[in-house]
Design an enzyme around this catalytic site. Structure first.
Site: not given
Length: 120
Positions: A63, A68, A83
């Site tokens: 995935s 950030h 996943c």
């Protein structure tokens, strides 16, 4: 479709750490953490904002991970989503999140786990 989404909001991070504002340093740390956790990177984008932080995303066969940074606030947000189709990647996701947190050495962290999708 079943997976695990981990998030962490970090505070009190030292803005002088290279991973806070240097896209290349953050990229290197993220890719090393992904591989150490036993996950498979398949693509990536890292962007430095002027003046300020970095946003980075590593696409995984399992995935993705997104980071950030806000050096001016000493803050970082982390997202790790895997996943679990064919194998349970939950332990790998937790190891990846822990390695990324360690890279920022935060004074504080708020963490959340969300089980996504349906149980088969």
């Amino acid at each position: 479709m079943q997976g695990l989404h981990l998030t962490a909001d970090l505070s009190g991070c030292d803005p002088a750490r290279p991973v806070m504002g240097d896209a290349a340093a953050l990229r290197e740390r993220c890719l090393a953490a992904v591989r150490a956790a036993g996950l498979a990177p398949v693509g990536e984008v890292f962007h430095r904002f002027e003046p300020g932080g970095v946003t980075g995303v590593v696409l995984l066969a399992e995935s993705h991970v997104a980071v950030h940074t806000w050096p001016e606030l000493g803050a970082v947000t982390l997202d790790v989503y895997v996943c679990n189709f064919g194998a349970d990647n939950s332990a790998r996701a937790r190891a990846l999140l822990a390695a990324l947190e360690q890279a920022f050495a935060p004074a504080g962290a708020q963490r959340h786990e969300i089980v996504r999708g349906t149980q088969a």
